[in-house]
Design an enzyme around this catalytic site. Structure first.
Site, mmCIF file in Angstrom:
data_model
loop_
_atom_site.group_PDB
_atom_site.id
_atom_site.type_symbol
_atom_site.label_atom_id
_atom_site.label_comp_id
_atom_site.label_asym_id
_atom_site.label_seq_id
_atom_site.Cartn_x
_atom_site.Cartn_y
_atom_site.Cartn_z
ATOM 1 N N LYS A 53 -20.580 46.796 41.485
ATOM 2 C CA LYS A 53 -19.977 45.673 42.364
ATOM 3 C C LYS A 53 -19.783 46.187 43.816
ATOM 4 O O LYS A 53 -20.537 46.543 45.226
ATOM 5 C CB LYS A 53 -18.823 44.399 42.116
ATOM 6 C CG LYS A 53 -19.516 43.698 40.937
ATOM 7 C CD LYS A 53 -18.667 42.643 40.201
ATOM 8 C CE LYS A 53 -19.646 42.562 38.753
ATOM 9 N NZ LYS A 53 -18.260 41.083 38.111
ATOM 10 N N GLN A 97 -12.644 38.521 38.305
ATOM 11 C CA GLN A 97 -13.367 39.282 36.963
ATOM 12 C C GLN A 97 -12.247 38.718 35.959
ATOM 13 O O GLN A 97 -11.187 39.428 35.671
ATOM 14 C CB GLN A 97 -13.059 41.074 37.498
ATOM 15 C CG GLN A 97 -13.546 42.019 36.035
ATOM 16 C CD GLN A 97 -15.730 41.901 36.526
ATOM 17 O OE1 GLN A 97 -15.934 42.145 37.069
ATOM 18 N NE2 GLN A 97 -16.090 41.706 35.205
ATOM 19 N N ASP A 120 -19.386 33.723 42.016
ATOM 20 C CA ASP A 120 -19.461 33.564 40.487
ATOM 21 C C ASP A 120 -20.166 32.550 40.276
ATOM 22 O O ASP A 120 -21.373 32.583 39.413
ATOM 23 C CB ASP A 120 -18.720 33.740 40.066
ATOM 24 C CG ASP A 120 -18.550 35.537 39.058
ATOM 25 O OD1 ASP A 120 -19.390 36.497 39.431
ATOM 26 O OD2 ASP A 120 -17.723 36.225 38.853
#
Ligand code: BQF
Length: 292
Positions: A53, A97, A120
């Protein structure tokens, strides 16, 4: 007849190039889009994903940051970190994460992220916007990427029967919600299957488009798909393989070889949905920078 291989790496690269063009325009106006990833602990797969990422951000001209916290971090300390990133004007997008260690309540953590920075799309505000079809929320990157790859591969979703195997908050549920919306890459008739579904093969065999995200290596076999269907494999499983340098290889939730003999189109693992996830995360970060 062998299937069309849907190249997520190539499609993801095209998406990232488009994002990079927009990032350059914003940068000229003095806004450098920034993404910060919070990584708790040292799960090897998570470390790989976080690195990917960060690298993808840098390549698109964005500012990337990583906050690494030990596995022993308290929930309160993690929430403090999120508060700090919420208040930092150079951070347009952030994500924590997953998965998190067991002593941390994931729902509390997701609720703490400013929904405007929640790239997200896991904050309940953004979940609600997805369900109601409000376009200014953030769509979870994996299902968003699947939708984008269907559109760019010319696979018609409108009126199609899409069967989703897996009901997670990260893939299955948002995937169903995206595909039942009105609009391009949607207007589908959607069935969601899971571990309690009776005679799952009879359901998957009725799919024009089969999307599999259940986390069982090579679960979907050739007898479970309709000839001519399109198959999207979201699974990433490590299976032991002594012939490989690392001692394992990656396989999807679909038995790729046999299934590719009967379907019209299929995504590989790796190089299918995974690269699209990264590309759509960057797209969301750009969206955050443009609207924040
Ligand atoms: C590829 C993920 C399960 C649990 C948490 C490219 C990725 C993966 C594969 C990637 C994933 C999966 C990510 C490939 C991010 C996708 O070439 O096939 C990229 O980085 N992903 C994650 O952040 O958390 C996960 C899967």
């Amino acid at each position: 007849m062998s299937a069309q291989i849907i190249d997520g790496k190539a499609i993801g690269k095209a998406v990232r190039a488009e994002v990079a063009t927009e990032v350059a325009r914003l940068t000229e106006r003095g806004i450098v889009p920034g993404l910060t990833v919070v990584l708790v602990g040292e799960d090897p797969a998570s470390q790989v994903y976080v690195r990917m990422k960060g690298r993808a951000c840098d390549e698109a001209g964005m500012k990337s940051g990583t906050v690494r916290l030990p596995t022993t971090v308290t929930e309160a300390e993690l929430l403090d970190t999120i508060d700090r990133l919420n208040a930092d004007p150079t951070v347009h997008g952030m994500l924590v994460q997953l998965p998190l260690p067991d002593h941390i309540d994931e729902a509390n953590v997701l609720l703490r992220i400013d929904p405007r920075k929640d790239v997200d799309g896991f904050h309940p505000i953004n979940v609600g916007k997805l369900v109601t079809g409000d376009p200014n929320g953030f769509k979870p990157a994996t299902p968003y990427g699947v939708q984008e790859m269907l559109i760019r591969s010319g696979i018609e979703t409108s009126g199609a029967h899409v069967v989703i195997v897996g009901r997670s908050n990260i893939v299955g549920k948002p995937m169903a919600n995206l595909l039942i919306q009105k609009g391009p890459g949607a207007n589908a008739t959607v069935t969601v299957c899971h571990s309690r579904t009776k005679d799952i093969g009879s359901v998957t065999r009725s799919a024009d488009i089969l999307i599999v995200a259940m986390g069982k290596p090579e679960f979907i076999t050739a007898d479970m798909v309709k000839p001519g269907a399109a198959v999207i494999d979201v699974g990433i499983n490590r299976v032991d393989d002594a012939t490989k340098e690392k001692g394992y290889r990656l396989v999807g939730d679909v038995a790729y070889g046999p299934v590719s003999e009967v379907v019209a189109a299929i995504t590989p693992v790796p190089g299918g949905v995974g690269p699209m996830t990264i590309a759509m995360l960057l797209k969301n970060t750009l969206q955050a920078a443009m609207t924040l």
